[in-house]
Design an enzyme around this catalytic site. Structure first.
Site, PDB file in Angstrom:
ATOM      1  N   LYS A 128       0.817  -1.218   0.000  1.00 45.28           N
ATOM      2  CA  LYS A 128       0.000   0.000   0.000  1.00 45.28           C
ATOM      3  C   LYS A 128       0.849   1.266   0.000  1.00 45.28           C
ATOM      4  O   LYS A 128       0.436   2.280  -0.549  1.00 45.28           O
ATOM      5  CB  LYS A 128      -0.980  -0.003   1.177  1.00 45.28           C
ATOM      6  CG  LYS A 128      -2.092  -1.027   0.974  1.00 45.28           C
ATOM      7  CD  LYS A 128      -3.309  -0.776   1.833  1.00 45.28           C
ATOM      8  CE  LYS A 128      -4.423  -1.729   1.401  1.00 45.28           C
ATOM      9  NZ  LYS A 128      -5.587  -1.699   2.255  1.00 45.28           N
ATOM     10  N   LYS A 221      -5.355  -9.545  -6.433  1.00 42.89           N
ATOM     11  CA  LYS A 221      -6.640  -9.710  -5.744  1.00 42.89           C
ATOM     12  C   LYS A 221      -7.621  -8.599  -6.150  1.00 42.89           C
ATOM     13  O   LYS A 221      -7.214  -7.480  -6.472  1.00 42.89           O
ATOM     14  CB  LYS A 221      -6.452  -9.777  -4.221  1.00 42.89           C
ATOM     15  CG  LYS A 221      -6.168  -8.468  -3.544  1.00 42.89           C
ATOM     16  CD  LYS A 221      -6.432  -8.544  -2.033  1.00 42.89           C
ATOM     17  CE  LYS A 221      -6.346  -7.151  -1.438  1.00 42.89           C
ATOM     18  NZ  LYS A 221      -6.970  -6.965  -0.175  1.00 42.89           N
ATOM     19  N   LYS A 224     -10.682  -2.752  -3.627  1.00 39.97           N
ATOM     20  CA  LYS A 224     -11.447  -1.502  -3.703  1.00 39.97           C
ATOM     21  C   LYS A 224     -10.645  -0.406  -4.383  1.00 39.97           C
ATOM     22  O   LYS A 224     -11.193   0.481  -5.015  1.00 39.97           O
ATOM     23  CB  LYS A 224     -11.748  -0.985  -2.290  1.00 39.97           C
ATOM     24  CG  LYS A 224     -12.632  -1.858  -1.466  1.00 39.97           C
ATOM     25  CD  LYS A 224     -12.853  -1.147  -0.130  1.00 39.97           C
ATOM     26  CE  LYS A 224     -13.459  -2.048   0.891  1.00 39.97           C
ATOM     27  NZ  LYS A 224     -12.679  -2.089   2.133  1.00 39.97           N
TER      28      LYS A 224
HETATM   29  N1  AQP Z   1     -10.189 -10.043  -3.065  1.00 36.59           N
HETATM   30  C1  AQP Z   1     -10.596 -10.505  -1.885  1.00 36.59           C
HETATM   31  N2  AQP Z   1     -10.952 -11.794  -1.747  1.00 36.59           N
HETATM   32  C2  AQP Z   1     -11.380 -12.280  -0.529  1.00 36.59           C
HETATM   33  N3  AQP Z   1     -11.468 -11.506   0.569  1.00 36.59           N
HETATM   34  C3  AQP Z   1     -11.137 -10.205   0.474  1.00 36.59           C
HETATM   35  N4  AQP Z   1     -11.124  -9.189   1.343  1.00 36.59           N
HETATM   36  C4  AQP Z   1     -10.694  -8.068   0.733  1.00 36.59           C
HETATM   37  N5  AQP Z   1     -10.415  -8.315  -0.545  1.00 36.59           N
HETATM   38  C5  AQP Z   1     -10.685  -9.633  -0.754  1.00 36.59           C
HETATM   39  C6  AQP Z   1     -11.549  -9.302   2.740  1.00 36.59           C
HETATM   40  O1  AQP Z   1     -12.566  -8.341   2.972  1.00 36.59           O
HETATM   41  C7  AQP Z   1     -12.495  -7.927   4.336  1.00 36.59           C
HETATM   42  C8  AQP Z   1     -12.592  -6.439   4.417  1.00 36.59           C
HETATM   43  O2  AQP Z   1     -11.482  -5.861   3.782  1.00 36.59           O
HETATM   44  P1  AQP Z   1     -11.056  -4.381   4.117  1.00 36.59           P
HETATM   45  O3  AQP Z   1     -11.939  -3.437   3.456  1.00 36.59           O
HETATM   46  O4  AQP Z   1     -10.983  -4.167   5.558  1.00 36.59           O
HETATM   47  O5  AQP Z   1      -9.585  -4.249   3.626  1.00 36.59           O
HETATM   48  P2  AQP Z   1      -8.787  -4.816   2.427  1.00 36.59           P
HETATM   49  O6  AQP Z   1      -8.434  -6.237   2.674  1.00 36.59           O
HETATM   50  O7  AQP Z   1      -7.653  -3.900   2.270  1.00 36.59           O
HETATM   51  O8  AQP Z   1      -9.820  -4.722   1.205  1.00 36.59           O
HETATM   52  P3  AQP Z   1      -9.546  -4.266  -0.259  1.00 36.59           P
HETATM   53  O9  AQP Z   1     -10.811  -4.361  -0.977  1.00 36.59           O
HETATM   54  O10 AQP Z   1      -8.418  -4.992  -0.857  1.00 36.59           O
HETATM   55  O11 AQP Z   1      -9.192  -2.751  -0.122  1.00 36.59           O
HETATM   56  P4  AQP Z   1      -7.917  -2.003  -0.630  1.00 36.59           P
HETATM   57  O12 AQP Z   1      -8.065  -1.870  -2.089  1.00 36.59           O
HETATM   58  O13 AQP Z   1      -7.989  -0.702   0.093  1.00 36.59           O
HETATM   59  O14 AQP Z   1      -6.729  -2.834  -0.256  1.00 36.59           O
HETATM   60  C9  AQP Z   1     -11.191  -8.480   4.911  1.00 36.59           C
HETATM   61  O15 AQP Z   1     -11.493  -9.609   5.728  1.00 36.59           O
HETATM   62  C10 AQP Z   1     -10.420  -8.920   3.706  1.00 36.59           C
HETATM   63  O16 AQP Z   1      -9.591 -10.014   3.977  1.00 36.59           O
END
Ligand code: AQP
Length: 360
Positions: A128, A221, A224
């Site tokens: 990140k 993966k 968001k």
């Molecule tokens: N691609 C994914 N597949 C399965 N699980 C996922 N999670 C996130 N992406 C995937 C799970 O969703 C939960 C909430 O995630 P979060 O919003 O707290 O943070 P994150 O993991 O950083 O989600 P993103 O979507 O990937 O956001 P960005 O783009 O900001 O990095 C968690 O349990 C996560 O494991």
């Protein structure tokens, strides 16, 4: 047994689930299948706390999380997604992190327990922060310590997350263990005869799809923050948008294989079959028995239909809830009040164990 300052806390750990989702916009199918579906299921067997982790959201640059109005909008949207997916805020606790100050207080104590070397190994910070680490916020670096506090302020024993959070969970376990070791004598002195104050929280990486990949690149993966909206299916996408994104999803020129091992070197095909399997509750082998050898287009058409059937009711319920911010805010307010009762007990005992003087 005399246990000064520990209130109603029991020595044996109550099985309790905690998990959080960041209100950073674009809640997607990966968040749903990797986390939220599991949240819903665990309600049947555990006491659950589900948190919209707004303090985590602001660790990114303000352009990423969108500023105050967007943060509030996204906080309500994640809450709406929880409820629309089937989380019951009356039986369980749904709240936003910033309303329970004990998260930040415990995070400070944990900052003094965690080691810099431990944080330096966190791969999500490296991903990140990108190339310019000096420009990343201190909060982004410290993110896993706050996450440990989120979980342990409720002395939660189980944490349903996607695979990307596994390393952070291991850090939470290390912090719990080091706190228990560093303060072992004081912990015993406060009536926890086995010397265990914080539990070792267990990750539950068991959702129907623990790692959903981008629709544009099967090796990344679904996320968001991906600049391409076509890389993900958002929970708020309408039927036409879902259809368009799945039809445009990257595939290779080969037809689908008839056996699972034929997916091993084909990440995009594997991802789409995995999404189908997770949404339908069928196995990949079963799906390949039906679609193997056929054109991708037929499989994609069926996947569109499935996605729309499963996600449309959630999207319309989210829309209805977001249009009623008074109700959503009340859910968060009530949830925070109930969460605070548990967090306050843990914090009071933690202050006593550490040696902070306070008058009650
Ligand atoms: N691609 C994914 N597949 C399965 N699980 C996922 N999670 C996130 N992406 C995937 C799970 O969703 C939960 C909430 O995630 P979060 O919003 O707290 O943070 P994150 O993991 O950083 O989600 P993103 O979507 O990937 O956001 P960005 O783009 O900001 O990095 C968690 O349990 C996560 O494991």
């Amino acid at each position: 047994m005399g246990r000064p300052g520990t209130g109603k806390l029991t020595m044996a750990f109550v099985e309790r689930v905690f998990s959080g989702v960041q209100p950073t916009g674009n809640l997607h199918l990966g968040n749903y299948l990797g986390a939220i579906v599991n949240f819903v299921k665990l309600q049947e067997t555990h006491n659950c706390l589900y948190c919209v982790v707004d303090m985590h959201a602001i660790t990114q640059p303000v352009e990423v999380w969108g500023g105050p109005a967007e943060l509030a909008r996204n906080t309500r949207e994640v809450t709406a997604a929880f409820i629309a997916a089937g989380i019951d805020p009356k039986k369980h606790i749904v709240f936003n992190q910033s309303q329970v100050l004990e998260h930040a207080e415990l995070a400070w104590i944990f900052n003094c327990v965690a080691r810099i070397g431990w944080l330096n190994r966190m791969t999500q910070f490296k991903d990140k922060a990108g190339k310019d680490r000096e420009a990343a916020s201190v909060g982004l670096y410290d993110y896993p310590v706050l996450m440990a506090a989120d979980i342990l302020v409720y002395r939660a024993t189980h944490v349903p997350v996607g695979e990307d959070q596994k390393q952070h969970l291991e850090l939470s376990r290390d912090i719990a263990q080091k706190f228990n070791n560093d303060f072992a004598e004081s912990i015993r002195g406060h009536g926890f005869d086995d010397g265990l104050f914080f539990p070792q929280p267990e990750p539950l990486i068991t959702g129907p799809a623990t790692r959903v990949m981008s629709l544009r690149d099967g090796t990344k993966k679904m996320s968001k923050s991906d600049a391409s909206d076509n890389s993900r299916i958002n929970l708020t996408d309408d039927a036409d948008t879902i259809a368009q994104k799945i039809r445009k999803a990257k595939t290779d020129p080969e037809p689908l294989p008839s056996e699972e091992k034929g997916l091993e070197t084909r990440p995009e095909a594997d991802n789409l079959v995995g999404i189908y399997a997770a949404l339908s509750g069928r196995t990949k082998a079963d799906l390949l028995g039906e679609f193997g050898g056929g054109q991708f287009s037929a499989f994609k058409n069926s996947l569109v239909e499935l996605c729309v059937t499963k996600l449309s009711p959630i999207a319309s319920e989210m829309k209805r809830l977001v249009a009623d911010p008074g109700y959503v805010d009340q859910v968060l307010f009530d949830g925070a009040a109930r969460a605070r009762v548990i967090a306050a007990e843990t914090m009071q005992a933690t202050r006593d164990i550490v040696g902070f003087v306070s008058k009650r």
